[in-house]
Every structure is written in C-alpha cells, then in structure tokens.
Motif scaffolding. Structure first.
Motif, PDB file in Angstrom:
ATOM      1  N   PHE A   3       0.834  -1.199   0.000  1.00 31.80           N
ATOM      2  CA  PHE A   3       0.000   0.000   0.000  1.00 31.80           C
ATOM      3  C   PHE A   3       0.874   1.257   0.000  1.00 31.80           C
ATOM      4  O   PHE A   3       0.642   2.184  -0.777  1.00 31.80           O
ATOM      5  CB  PHE A   3      -0.930  -0.001   1.217  1.00 31.80           C
ATOM      6  CG  PHE A   3      -1.695   1.262   1.390  1.00 31.80           C
ATOM      7  CD1 PHE A   3      -2.853   1.483   0.665  1.00 31.80           C
ATOM      8  CD2 PHE A   3      -1.261   2.248   2.253  1.00 31.80           C
ATOM      9  CE1 PHE A   3      -3.568   2.653   0.802  1.00 31.80           C
ATOM     10  CE2 PHE A   3      -1.958   3.423   2.398  1.00 31.80           C
ATOM     11  CZ  PHE A   3      -3.114   3.628   1.674  1.00 31.80           C
ATOM     12  N   VAL A   4       1.856   1.292   0.872  1.00 31.31           N
ATOM     13  CA  VAL A   4       2.732   2.471   0.987  1.00 31.31           C
ATOM     14  C   VAL A   4       3.512   2.683  -0.309  1.00 31.31           C
ATOM     15  O   VAL A   4       3.584   3.809  -0.820  1.00 31.31           O
ATOM     16  CB  VAL A   4       3.688   2.318   2.188  1.00 31.31           C
ATOM     17  CG1 VAL A   4       4.707   3.439   2.213  1.00 31.31           C
ATOM     18  CG2 VAL A   4       2.909   2.271   3.493  1.00 31.31           C
ATOM     19  N   HIS A   7       1.153   4.033  -3.024  1.00 29.26           N
ATOM     20  CA  HIS A   7       0.763   5.437  -2.867  1.00 29.26           C
ATOM     21  C   HIS A   7       1.934   6.379  -3.122  1.00 29.26           C
ATOM     22  O   HIS A   7       1.756   7.437  -3.745  1.00 29.26           O
ATOM     23  CB  HIS A   7       0.169   5.679  -1.483  1.00 29.26           C
ATOM     24  CG  HIS A   7      -0.480   7.008  -1.372  1.00 29.26           C
ATOM     25  ND1 HIS A   7       0.036   8.010  -0.604  1.00 29.26           N
ATOM     26  CD2 HIS A   7      -1.584   7.523  -1.960  1.00 29.26           C
ATOM     27  CE1 HIS A   7      -0.731   9.094  -0.715  1.00 29.26           C
ATOM     28  NE2 HIS A   7      -1.717   8.814  -1.534  1.00 29.26           N
ATOM     29  N   TRP A  10       2.364   6.599  -6.815  1.00 30.96           N
ATOM     30  CA  TRP A  10       1.309   7.447  -7.382  1.00 30.96           C
ATOM     31  C   TRP A  10       1.669   8.923  -7.200  1.00 30.96           C
ATOM     32  O   TRP A  10       1.540   9.728  -8.131  1.00 30.96           O
ATOM     33  CB  TRP A  10      -0.023   7.146  -6.720  1.00 30.96           C
ATOM     34  CG  TRP A  10      -1.148   7.978  -7.237  1.00 30.96           C
ATOM     35  CD1 TRP A  10      -1.406   9.290  -6.947  1.00 30.96           C
ATOM     36  CD2 TRP A  10      -2.162   7.586  -8.163  1.00 30.96           C
ATOM     37  NE1 TRP A  10      -2.524   9.717  -7.608  1.00 30.96           N
ATOM     38  CE2 TRP A  10      -3.002   8.692  -8.363  1.00 30.96           C
ATOM     39  CE3 TRP A  10      -2.440   6.402  -8.819  1.00 30.96           C
ATOM     40  CZ2 TRP A  10      -4.093   8.634  -9.204  1.00 30.96           C
ATOM     41  CZ3 TRP A  10      -3.545   6.357  -9.648  1.00 30.96           C
ATOM     42  CH2 TRP A  10      -4.348   7.466  -9.844  1.00 30.96           C
ATOM     43  N   MET A  11       2.119   9.292  -5.999  1.00 27.90           N
ATOM     44  CA  MET A  11       2.439  10.687  -5.725  1.00 27.90           C
ATOM     45  C   MET A  11       3.641  11.154  -6.545  1.00 27.90           C
ATOM     46  O   MET A  11       3.639  12.283  -7.046  1.00 27.90           O
ATOM     47  CB  MET A  11       2.680  10.887  -4.230  1.00 27.90           C
ATOM     48  CG  MET A  11       1.408  10.749  -3.418  1.00 27.90           C
ATOM     49  SD  MET A  11       1.653  10.793  -1.640  1.00 27.90           S
ATOM     50  CE  MET A  11       2.419  12.355  -1.404  1.00 27.90           C
ATOM     51  N   SER A  33      -3.323  13.504  -5.211  1.00 29.06           N
ATOM     52  CA  SER A  33      -2.828  12.573  -4.201  1.00 29.06           C
ATOM     53  C   SER A  33      -3.982  11.923  -3.441  1.00 29.06           C
ATOM     54  O   SER A  33      -3.917  10.738  -3.097  1.00 29.06           O
ATOM     55  CB  SER A  33      -1.901  13.280  -3.219  1.00 29.06           C
ATOM     56  OG  SER A  33      -0.738  13.708  -3.867  1.00 29.06           O
ATOM     57  N   GLY A  36      -5.317   9.314  -5.603  1.00 25.61           N
ATOM     58  CA  GLY A  36      -4.404   8.173  -5.533  1.00 25.61           C
ATOM     59  C   GLY A  36      -4.588   7.374  -4.263  1.00 25.61           C
ATOM     60  O   GLY A  36      -4.556   6.136  -4.281  1.00 25.61           O
ATOM     61  N   LEU A  37      -4.789   8.061  -3.147  1.00 23.47           N
ATOM     62  CA  LEU A  37      -5.029   7.369  -1.879  1.00 23.47           C
ATOM     63  C   LEU A  37      -6.274   6.499  -1.969  1.00 23.47           C
ATOM     64  O   LEU A  37      -6.272   5.339  -1.548  1.00 23.47           O
ATOM     65  CB  LEU A  37      -5.167   8.381  -0.737  1.00 23.47           C
ATOM     66  CG  LEU A  37      -5.515   7.804   0.631  1.00 23.47           C
ATOM     67  CD1 LEU A  37      -4.370   6.954   1.160  1.00 23.47           C
ATOM     68  CD2 LEU A  37      -5.848   8.923   1.595  1.00 23.47           C
ATOM     69  N   VAL A  40      -5.538   3.486  -4.521  1.00 21.46           N
ATOM     70  CA  VAL A  40      -4.641   2.482  -3.958  1.00 21.46           C
ATOM     71  C   VAL A  40      -5.320   1.750  -2.802  1.00 21.46           C
ATOM     72  O   VAL A  40      -5.136   0.536  -2.633  1.00 21.46           O
ATOM     73  CB  VAL A  40      -3.304   3.125  -3.521  1.00 21.46           C
ATOM     74  CG1 VAL A  40      -2.440   2.152  -2.751  1.00 21.46           C
ATOM     75  CG2 VAL A  40      -2.556   3.652  -4.727  1.00 21.46           C
ATOM     76  N   THR A  41      -6.123   2.449  -2.027  1.00 25.33           N
ATOM     77  CA  THR A  41      -6.867   1.798  -0.945  1.00 25.33           C
ATOM     78  C   THR A  41      -7.791   0.723  -1.495  1.00 25.33           C
ATOM     79  O   THR A  41      -7.874  -0.384  -0.951  1.00 25.33           O
ATOM     80  CB  THR A  41      -7.678   2.837  -0.145  1.00 25.33           C
ATOM     81  OG1 THR A  41      -6.785   3.798   0.415  1.00 25.33           O
ATOM     82  CG2 THR A  41      -8.468   2.182   0.964  1.00 25.33           C
ATOM     83  N   THR A  44      -5.723  -2.346  -3.145  1.00 27.36           N
ATOM     84  CA  THR A  44      -4.999  -3.218  -2.219  1.00 27.36           C
ATOM     85  C   THR A  44      -5.907  -3.825  -1.161  1.00 27.36           C
ATOM     86  O   THR A  44      -5.413  -4.458  -0.237  1.00 27.36           O
ATOM     87  CB  THR A  44      -3.856  -2.451  -1.529  1.00 27.36           C
ATOM     88  OG1 THR A  44      -4.396  -1.353  -0.798  1.00 27.36           O
ATOM     89  CG2 THR A  44      -2.825  -1.976  -2.530  1.00 27.36           C
TER      90      THR A  44
END
Length: 87
Positions: A3-4, A7, A10-11, A33, A36-37, A40-41, A44
């Motif tokens: 996840f990290v 993200h 993505w950023m 962003s 993206g959060l 990605v949330t 994942t």
C-alpha cells in the motif's frame, strides 16, 4: 508495504506529470494525491480478511475529503461574482 509503495509511486508520478505539464500547484497535487489514496486503498483491499491497519485509513481519508471540500468551496467563491458572495 504494498500500500505504501503504491501510494508513494502514485504521488511521485503525479508530481512528475504536473512538472512536465507545467501545472504544479499545491491544490492540484493535493487533489490528485487524494484520488491516488482512494484508488490504492481500493486496489490493495483484501477479499477475505480486513487487517487492523486498514481501519486507521478512515481518518486520513476523511481529512482528505474535508480538505477537498474546502478547496471546492474556495473555487466556487472565486468563480461567483462579488455581488453574489460578499468577501
């Protein structure tokens, strides 16, 4: 960690794209962003088990959505004529 990494990737990609398009602004980077959060949330999210760390994502998401609402409200006030909304 997936996840990290997702993200952060993505950023970095967002910042690189904004620089290449010469459209860098804090508001645009924040909104992209946040998108993206959220993406990605969802990408994942496990199917069978909900890890405890995922519950803690609610607060950053809620704060991000509140920040997004503030940005949208400021843009609406900028667009409206001064006669409609006193400054």
């Amino acid at each position: 960690m997936r996840f990290v990494r997702g993200h952060v990737a993505w950023m970095v990609a967002t910042l690189l794209a904004l620089v290449l398009l010469d459209a860098v602004s804090y508001e645009l980077f924040f909104v992209l962003s946040l998108i993206g959060l959220l993406v990605v949330t969802e990408l994942t999210a496990p199917f069978n088990v909900a890890p405890t760390w995922r519950r803690r994502l609610r607060w950053p998401i809620l704060l991000g959505l509140a920040g997004f609402a503030i940005i949208v409200a400021r843009r609406i006030v900028e667009i409206l004529r001064p006669e409609v909304v006193p400054v």
